[in-house]
Design a protein around this motif. Structure first.
Motif, PDB file in Angstrom:
ATOM      1  N   ARG A   8       0.856  -1.184   0.000  1.00 16.11           N
ATOM      2  CA  ARG A   8       0.000   0.000   0.000  1.00 16.11           C
ATOM      3  C   ARG A   8       0.890   1.232   0.000  1.00 16.11           C
ATOM      4  O   ARG A   8       2.015   1.209   0.503  1.00 16.11           O
ATOM      5  N   PRO A   9       0.401   2.319  -0.566  1.00 11.60           N
ATOM      6  CA  PRO A   9       1.167   3.565  -0.516  1.00 11.60           C
ATOM      7  C   PRO A   9       1.187   4.132   0.896  1.00 11.60           C
ATOM      8  O   PRO A   9       0.283   3.881   1.698  1.00 11.60           O
ATOM      9  N   GLY A  10       2.217   4.879   1.217  1.00 10.10           N
ATOM     10  CA  GLY A  10       2.260   5.559   2.496  1.00 10.10           C
ATOM     11  C   GLY A  10       1.338   6.765   2.501  1.00 10.10           C
ATOM     12  O   GLY A  10       0.983   7.306   1.452  1.00 10.10           O
ATOM     13  N   ALA A  11       0.914   7.185   3.697  1.00  7.46           N
ATOM     14  CA  ALA A  11       0.046   8.355   3.824  1.00  7.46           C
ATOM     15  C   ALA A  11       0.836   9.628   3.506  1.00  7.46           C
ATOM     16  O   ALA A  11       2.034   9.713   3.768  1.00  7.46           O
ATOM     17  N   GLU A  12       0.151  10.605   2.944  1.00  5.09           N
ATOM     18  CA  GLU A  12       0.762  11.896   2.673  1.00  5.09           C
ATOM     19  C   GLU A  12       0.443  12.851   3.823  1.00  5.09           C
ATOM     20  O   GLU A  12      -0.679  12.863   4.334  1.00  5.09           O
ATOM     21  N   PRO A  13       1.403  13.660   4.251  1.00  4.99           N
ATOM     22  CA  PRO A  13       1.123  14.620   5.329  1.00  4.99           C
ATOM     23  C   PRO A  13       0.122  15.663   4.870  1.00  4.99           C
ATOM     24  O   PRO A  13       0.140  16.105   3.712  1.00  4.99           O
ATOM     25  N   SER A  14      -0.778  16.050   5.762  1.00  2.00           N
ATOM     26  CA  SER A  14      -1.835  17.003   5.403  1.00  2.00           C
ATOM     27  C   SER A  14      -1.751  18.302   6.186  1.00  2.00           C
ATOM     28  O   SER A  14      -2.618  19.157   6.063  1.00  2.00           O
ATOM     29  N   SER A  15      -0.693  18.482   6.984  1.00  5.79           N
ATOM     30  CA  SER A  15      -0.521  19.714   7.757  1.00  5.79           C
ATOM     31  C   SER A  15       0.971  19.996   7.884  1.00  5.79           C
ATOM     32  O   SER A  15       1.802  19.092   7.704  1.00  5.79           O
ATOM     33  N   GLN A  18       2.596  17.595  10.324  1.00  4.07           N
ATOM     34  CA  GLN A  18       2.796  16.254   9.787  1.00  4.07           C
ATOM     35  C   GLN A  18       3.936  16.235   8.771  1.00  4.07           C
ATOM     36  O   GLN A  18       4.721  15.283   8.728  1.00  4.07           O
ATOM     37  N   HIS A  19       4.040  17.282   7.977  1.00  4.76           N
ATOM     38  CA  HIS A  19       5.132  17.364   7.009  1.00  4.76           C
ATOM     39  C   HIS A  19       6.481  17.410   7.737  1.00  4.76           C
ATOM     40  O   HIS A  19       7.434  16.724   7.335  1.00  4.76           O
ATOM     41  N   ALA A  20       6.561  18.205   8.806  1.00  3.89           N
ATOM     42  CA  ALA A  20       7.802  18.295   9.577  1.00  3.89           C
ATOM     43  C   ALA A  20       8.149  16.944  10.197  1.00  3.89           C
ATOM     44  O   ALA A  20       9.328  16.551  10.250  1.00  3.89           O
ATOM     45  N   GLN A  23       9.568  14.730   7.482  1.00  4.96           N
ATOM     46  CA  GLN A  23      10.930  15.141   7.143  1.00  4.96           C
ATOM     47  C   GLN A  23      11.913  14.702   8.215  1.00  4.96           C
ATOM     48  O   GLN A  23      13.045  14.316   7.917  1.00  4.96           O
ATOM     49  N   SER A  24      11.490  14.767   9.467  1.00  5.12           N
ATOM     50  CA  SER A  24      12.353  14.321  10.562  1.00  5.12           C
ATOM     51  C   SER A  24      12.661  12.834  10.439  1.00  5.12           C
ATOM     52  O   SER A  24      13.800  12.397  10.644  1.00  5.12           O
ATOM     53  N   ILE A  25      11.653  12.051  10.096  1.00  9.88           N
ATOM     54  CA  ILE A  25      11.853  10.616   9.897  1.00  9.88           C
ATOM     55  C   ILE A  25      12.873  10.377   8.786  1.00  9.88           C
ATOM     56  O   ILE A  25      13.791   9.550   8.923  1.00  9.88           O
ATOM     57  N   LEU A  26      12.749  11.101   7.689  1.00 12.33           N
ATOM     58  CA  LEU A  26      13.660  10.919   6.559  1.00 12.33           C
ATOM     59  C   LEU A  26      15.091  11.297   6.933  1.00 12.33           C
ATOM     60  O   LEU A  26      16.045  10.615   6.547  1.00 12.33           O
ATOM     61  N   ARG A  27      15.253  12.378   7.693  1.00 15.24           N
ATOM     62  CA  ARG A  27      16.599  12.792   8.103  1.00 15.24           C
ATOM     63  C   ARG A  27      17.249  11.748   9.006  1.00 15.24           C
ATOM     64  O   ARG A  27      18.418  11.392   8.822  1.00 15.24           O
ATOM     65  N   VAL A  28      16.486  11.255   9.981  1.00 17.11           N
ATOM     66  CA  VAL A  28      17.018  10.248  10.901  1.00 17.11           C
ATOM     67  C   VAL A  28      17.392   8.984  10.141  1.00 17.11           C
ATOM     68  O   VAL A  28      18.485   8.411  10.333  1.00 17.11           O
ATOM     69  N   ALA A  29      16.503   8.512   9.277  1.00 16.28           N
ATOM     70  CA  ALA A  29      16.761   7.287   8.526  1.00 16.28           C
ATOM     71  C   ALA A  29      17.974   7.449   7.612  1.00 16.28           C
ATOM     72  O   ALA A  29      18.802   6.527   7.490  1.00 16.28           O
ATOM     73  N   SER A  30      18.110   8.600   6.988  1.00 15.78           N
ATOM     74  CA  SER A  30      19.244   8.845   6.088  1.00 15.78           C
ATOM     75  C   SER A  30      20.559   8.833   6.861  1.00 15.78           C
ATOM     76  O   SER A  30      21.555   8.255   6.407  1.00 15.78           O
ATOM     77  N   ASP A  31      20.567   9.455   8.023  1.00 19.48           N
ATOM     78  CA  ASP A  31      21.786   9.459   8.841  1.00 19.48           C
ATOM     79  C   ASP A  31      22.153   8.046   9.289  1.00 19.48           C
ATOM     80  O   ASP A  31      23.327   7.673   9.303  1.00 19.48           O
ATOM     81  N   MET A  32      21.140   7.257   9.644  1.00 18.71           N
ATOM     82  CA  MET A  32      21.410   5.880  10.057  1.00 18.71           C
ATOM     83  C   MET A  32      21.979   5.062   8.907  1.00 18.71           C
ATOM     84  O   MET A  32      22.962   4.325   9.062  1.00 18.71           O
ATOM     85  N   ALA A  33      21.363   5.171   7.737  1.00 20.11           N
ATOM     86  CA  ALA A  33      21.826   4.403   6.588  1.00 20.11           C
ATOM     87  C   ALA A  33      23.226   4.817   6.176  1.00 20.11           C
ATOM     88  O   ALA A  33      24.020   3.980   5.730  1.00 20.11           O
ATOM     89  N   THR A  69      13.145   5.115  -0.835  1.00 19.04           N
ATOM     90  CA  THR A  69      12.744   5.685  -2.126  1.00 19.04           C
ATOM     91  C   THR A  69      12.342   7.139  -1.924  1.00 19.04           C
ATOM     92  O   THR A  69      12.693   8.013  -2.731  1.00 19.04           O
ATOM     93  N   ALA A  70      11.636   7.423  -0.834  1.00 13.09           N
ATOM     94  CA  ALA A  70      11.284   8.810  -0.507  1.00 13.09           C
ATOM     95  C   ALA A  70      12.531   9.635  -0.239  1.00 13.09           C
ATOM     96  O   ALA A  70      12.625  10.799  -0.644  1.00 13.09           O
ATOM     97  N   ALA A  71      13.511   9.040   0.440  1.00 12.22           N
ATOM     98  CA  ALA A  71      14.767   9.755   0.698  1.00 12.22           C
ATOM     99  C   ALA A  71      15.468  10.103  -0.605  1.00 12.22           C
ATOM    100  O   ALA A  71      16.033  11.193  -0.758  1.00 12.22           O
TER     101      ALA A  71
END
Length: 206
Positions: A8-15, A18-20, A23-33, A69-71
């Motif tokens: 299933r597709p991931g949910a899109e932020p609507s505020s 939620q967008h912040a 983005q925080s999740i993506l930054r943390v995951a990128s640093d870990m990887a 993929t989002a990153a």
């Protein structure tokens, strides 16, 4: 190789909040990887370091494939915004595309483990369940089309850019595997741009 844990597709932020959070999740995951590679990234740990519930993480990113993929899509968009491609010169417009490809390669190679994670995830993604894959494909193609002075590109130009991007992925992977040197990578990209993007020869040219 990453696998899609939820079809299933991931949910899109609507505020903005939620967008912040996304983005925080993506930054943390990128640093870990960047430190551990794709296999070393644990979704539970990403959620903890990003300060979100594990359910929130999976709502936006049902799997590591979705996440990285989002990153990759974010990296491409940030790359284009940080330094818009230079206008194409009338005599050799392919040189502006080459410059964009070389800069993109060097940018990704600053964190090779992250680059590998993003490429593996994008290769494993399916457009129907990972919408960010379209952002990866169209974002990079649009960036190169602007550099080429083909905005919007014709059908033929789009096909040439599509082939060039596939070749670029191969060159990037070879650099990540250390199968070719930086100079060889640049020369390969120069040849690809010349062969695919240079103006076609006039009829009857020998």
């Amino acid at each position: 190789m990453p696998r899609i844990a939820s079809a299933r597709p991931g949910a899109e932020p609507s505020s903005p909040r939620q967008h912040a959070r996304r983005q925080s999740i993506l930054r943390v995951a990128s640093d870990m990887a960047a430190d551990t590679g794709l296999e070393g990234v644990q979704m539970q740990e990403v959620a903890r370091c990003a300060g979100v519930a594990i359910g929130t993480l999976y709502r936006y990113f049902p799997s590591k494939t979705h996440l990285f993929t989002a990153a990759m899509a974010e990296q491409i968009e940030e790359f284009g915004a940080a330094r818009p491609p230079a206008p194409a010169a009338p005599d050799r417009p392919e040189d502006a595309v080459l410059d964009a490809l070389v800069r993109a390669t060097r940018n990704l190679l600053r964190r090779p483990a992250l680059a590998t994670a993003m490429i593996q995830s994008s290769n494993a993604a399916r457009a129907g369940t990972v919408p960010d894959l379209a952002r990866v494909d169209t974002g990079f193609a649009d960036l190169l089309a602007r550099a080429w002075g083909a905005d919007p590109p014709t059908e033929d130009q789009s096909a040439r850019l599509r082939l060039l991007i596939l070749l670029w992925y191969g060159v990037l992977q070879s650099r990540l595997n250390e199968n070719i040197t930086p100079d060889q990578a640049d020369e390969n990209l120069r040849m690809a741009c010349s062969l695919l993007l240079a103006a076609p020869r006039p009829t009857g040219f020998r």
